[in-house]
Design a protein around this motif. Structure first.
Motif, short mmCIF file in Angstrom:
data_model
loop_
_atom_site.label_atom_id
_atom_site.label_comp_id
_atom_site.label_asym_id
_atom_site.label_seq_id
_atom_site.Cartn_x
_atom_site.Cartn_y
_atom_site.Cartn_z
N GLU A 1 0.80 6.79 27.48
CA GLU A 1 -0.19 7.83 27.77
C GLU A 1 -0.17 8.96 26.75
O GLU A 1 -0.86 9.96 26.93
CB GLU A 1 0.05 8.39 29.18
CG GLU A 1 0.02 7.35 30.29
CD GLU A 1 -1.32 6.64 30.40
OE1 GLU A 1 -2.36 7.28 30.11
OE2 GLU A 1 -1.34 5.45 30.77
N LYS A 2 0.65 8.81 25.69
CA LYS A 2 0.86 9.92 24.76
C LYS A 2 0.41 9.62 23.33
O LYS A 2 0.42 10.51 22.48
CB LYS A 2 2.32 10.33 24.75
CG LYS A 2 2.81 10.84 26.10
CD LYS A 2 4.27 11.25 26.05
CE LYS A 2 4.75 11.77 27.40
NZ LYS A 2 6.17 12.18 27.37
N GLY A 3 0.02 8.38 23.05
CA GLY A 3 -0.54 8.06 21.74
C GLY A 3 0.49 7.59 20.73
O GLY A 3 1.66 7.34 21.04
N ALA A 4 0.04 7.47 19.49
CA ALA A 4 0.87 7.00 18.39
C ALA A 4 0.56 7.81 17.14
O ALA A 4 -0.53 8.38 17.00
CB ALA A 4 0.62 5.51 18.13
N THR B 1 -6.55 5.65 -10.27
CA THR B 1 -6.29 4.54 -9.37
C THR B 1 -5.47 5.05 -8.20
O THR B 1 -4.75 6.06 -8.32
CB THR B 1 -5.53 3.39 -10.06
OG1 THR B 1 -4.27 3.88 -10.52
CG2 THR B 1 -6.34 2.84 -11.22
N ALA B 2 -5.55 4.34 -7.07
CA ALA B 2 -4.81 4.73 -5.87
C ALA B 2 -4.00 3.55 -5.35
O ALA B 2 -4.53 2.44 -5.21
CB ALA B 2 -5.78 5.22 -4.79
N ASP B 3 -2.72 3.82 -5.07
CA ASP B 3 -1.83 2.85 -4.42
C ASP B 3 -1.52 3.38 -3.03
O ASP B 3 -1.03 4.51 -2.89
CB ASP B 3 -0.52 2.68 -5.19
CG ASP B 3 -0.72 2.22 -6.63
OD1 ASP B 3 -1.77 1.63 -6.92
OD2 ASP B 3 0.18 2.47 -7.45
N SER B 4 -1.79 2.58 -2.00
CA SER B 4 -1.62 3.04 -0.62
C SER B 4 -0.68 2.11 0.15
O SER B 4 -0.76 0.88 0.03
CB SER B 4 -2.97 3.11 0.10
OG SER B 4 -3.83 4.04 -0.52
N THR B 5 0.20 2.72 0.95
CA THR B 5 1.12 1.97 1.81
C THR B 5 1.19 2.65 3.18
O THR B 5 0.76 3.81 3.34
CB THR B 5 2.54 1.93 1.21
OG1 THR B 5 3.00 3.27 1.00
CG2 THR B 5 2.56 1.17 -0.10
N VAL B 6 1.73 1.95 4.17
CA VAL B 6 2.02 2.55 5.47
C VAL B 6 3.44 3.09 5.41
O VAL B 6 4.39 2.33 5.16
CB VAL B 6 1.87 1.53 6.61
CG1 VAL B 6 2.27 2.15 7.94
CG2 VAL B 6 0.43 1.02 6.68
N ALA B 7 3.60 4.39 5.61
CA ALA B 7 4.92 5.02 5.53
C ALA B 7 5.67 4.97 6.85
O ALA B 7 6.90 5.07 6.88
CB ALA B 7 4.78 6.47 5.06
N GLY B 8 4.94 4.82 7.95
CA GLY B 8 5.60 4.78 9.25
C GLY B 8 4.59 4.73 10.38
O GLY B 8 3.45 5.20 10.23
N VAL B 9 4.99 4.15 11.51
CA VAL B 9 4.18 4.15 12.74
C VAL B 9 5.12 4.46 13.89
O VAL B 9 6.14 3.78 14.07
CB VAL B 9 3.49 2.79 12.97
CG1 VAL B 9 2.57 2.88 14.19
CG2 VAL B 9 2.70 2.35 11.75
N GLY C 1 5.27 -0.44 21.62
CA GLY C 1 6.63 -0.93 21.47
C GLY C 1 7.28 -0.62 20.16
O GLY C 1 8.34 -1.18 19.84
N GLY C 2 6.70 0.29 19.38
CA GLY C 2 7.28 0.65 18.08
C GLY C 2 8.33 1.72 18.19
O GLY C 2 8.66 2.18 19.29
N PRO C 3 8.90 2.16 17.05
CA PRO C 3 9.95 3.18 17.08
C PRO C 3 9.43 4.50 17.63
O PRO C 3 8.27 4.87 17.42
CB PRO C 3 10.35 3.30 15.61
CG PRO C 3 9.18 2.79 14.84
CD PRO C 3 8.57 1.73 15.68
N THR C 4 10.30 5.21 18.32
CA THR C 4 9.94 6.50 18.91
C THR C 4 10.51 7.67 18.11
O THR C 4 10.11 8.81 18.34
CB THR C 4 10.43 6.59 20.36
OG1 THR C 4 11.87 6.43 20.37
CG2 THR C 4 9.81 5.49 21.21
N GLU C 5 11.43 7.40 17.19
CA GLU C 5 12.08 8.45 16.42
C GLU C 5 12.02 8.11 14.94
O GLU C 5 11.72 6.99 14.56
CB GLU C 5 13.53 8.62 16.87
CG GLU C 5 13.69 9.02 18.33
CD GLU C 5 15.14 9.15 18.74
OE1 GLU C 5 16.02 8.77 17.93
OE2 GLU C 5 15.40 9.63 19.85
N GLY C 6 12.31 9.12 14.13
CA GLY C 6 12.37 8.90 12.69
C GLY C 6 11.37 9.70 11.88
O GLY C 6 11.40 9.66 10.65
#
Length: 287
Positions: free
Chosen positions: A117-120, A103-111, A153-158
Motif C-alpha cells: 500500500e506504500k508504492g515502490a 549520446t546517452a547510456d542508461s541503466t537501472v540503479a535500483g528498485v 517482493g523486492g529489497p526494502t533497504e539500500g
C-alpha cells in the motif's frame, strides 16, 4: 502486473543519440521562469541569444535534466497514473554547452519495495557524453515514486541516505513566483504527462488540479542557487540534488531556505500559502 525485479535490474541502453540547439536551451529557461522580469539583465542572458548585445547565451545547469528527455534503460510496467518524481541528482562533469550532439547510456540503479500500500521507488542512471569525444558531460540519477506498484517482493533497504540540511536558521531565504500557465510551457521541454495539463487526469491521480512538474520545481531551485550564491554563473555548478516531498500547483510562490557551508549550498523549498514543504534535503556543490 507486479514489477519483475530481476528483469528490471538487467535493463540498459547504450549510445542513444540526442542533440539540442539554443532553441531548446532558451525554451527550458523560460519554462522554469527565467525572463519573467524582462529588465533583469542577468536572467536575460539565459533566454536571449544576444545578437545585438553580443553577450553569449548561458545555459541553466539543470537543462541537463531534459537534454536527453526520454532516455531510458527500457520499459518498466508501472501504473502511470500513480507515478511522480521522487528525487533528482545531477553531477556536472563539464558545463552544459549551448549546442551539442551527445549520446546517452542508461541503466537501472535500483528498485526498492516500500510495501503493497506504500508504492515502490525506481532509480535510473543516465550518463550523457559528447558524441565526438566520448567525454562525460553529466551523470543523472533519477528516482521515480510509483505509488501504485509496491508489494512486488523486492529489497526494502539500500537507498542512499538523504543529505541533511543544517539545523540552524537559514542563512538566506528567497521567494520565487510561478505562473498559472507554467506547467503548460514547461511541458514543451519534453514531459507531456497529462498530470500537468489535463484537469480530469489530475483528478484521477488524486490532485485538485494539474500540478507543476517536479522537474520544473527542480529547475526553480537551481534558479534560487544561481541568483544567490552562484552570481548567475552556471559553470560554477558541480552537483545539484533534491528530494521532492509535495507537489507545487502552478501560480504558487515557492520560498527557498538556503544554507552555505564552504562550497556546499543546502536548501529546502516550501509553499508558505499552504504551509507545505515541497523540496527537502537539497544540496548544491559549487566550484
Amino acid at each position: 502486473m507486479p514489477i519483475k525485479y530481476p528483469e528490471v535490474m538487467s535493463l540498459k541502453t547504450e549510445g542513444v543519440p540526442y542533440a539540442w540547439s539554443d532553441r531548446e536551451v532558451m525554451l527550458y529557461a523560460l519554462g522554469i521562469g527565467m525572463g519573467n522580469d524582462p529588465l533583469n539583465e542577468k536572467e536575460l542572458l539565459f533566454v536571449n541569444e544576444g545578437y545585438f548585445t553580443k553577450k553569449p547565451l548561458k545555459v541553466v545547469p539543470t537543462f541537463a535534466s531534459v537534454c536527453t528527455w526520454g532516455a531510458s534503460p527500457g520499459p518498466i510496467d508501472l501504473n502511470r497514473v500513480m507515478v511522480v518524481d521522487a528525487e533528482r541528482d545531477i553531477i556536472f562533469h563539464q558545463p552544459m554547452p549551448v549546442t551539442a550532439k551527445v549520446t546517452a547510456d542508461s541503466t537501472v540503479a535500483g528498485v526498492f519495495d516500500k510495501g503493497k500500500e506504500k508504492g515502490a521507488v525506481v532509480q535510473r542512471q543516465t550518463v550523457v557524453k559528447d558524441a565526438a569525444s566520448g567525454e562525460k558531460l553529466v551523470t543523472i540519477l533519477s528516482s521515480t515514486f510509483a505509488r501504485g506498484d509496491g508489494g512486488f517482493g523486492g529489497p526494502t533497504e539500500g537507498q542512499p541516505e538523504p543529505h541533511q540540511v543544517p539545523t540552524r536558521a537559514p542563512d538566506l531565504s528567497v521567494d520565487i513566483t510561478t505562473r498559472p500557465d507554467q506547467a503548460l510551457l514547461y511541458r514543451l521541454s519534453g514531459d507531456r504527462n497529462p498530470l500537468h495539463s489535463d484537469p480530469e487526469f489530475a483528478s484521477r491521480a488524486g490532485f485538485k488540479m494539474p500540478i507543476l512538474h517536479g522537474m520544473c520545481t527542480y529547475g526553480i531551485t537551481c534558479r534560487g542557487v544561481l541568483q544567490t550564491y552562484a552570481d548567475y554563473d552556471p559553470t560554477a555548478f558541480r552537483r545539484h540534488a533534491v528530494r521532492f516531498s509535495s507537489p507545487v500547483y502552478p501560480g504558487e510562490t515557492i520560498t527557498m531556505d538556503l544554507w552555505k557551508d564552504g562550497n556546499v549550498v543546502s536548501f529546502e523549498a516550501r509553499v508558505k500559502a499552504r504551509n507545505v514543504t515541497v523540496v527537502k534535503n537539497g544540496r548544491t556543490e559549487l566550484a
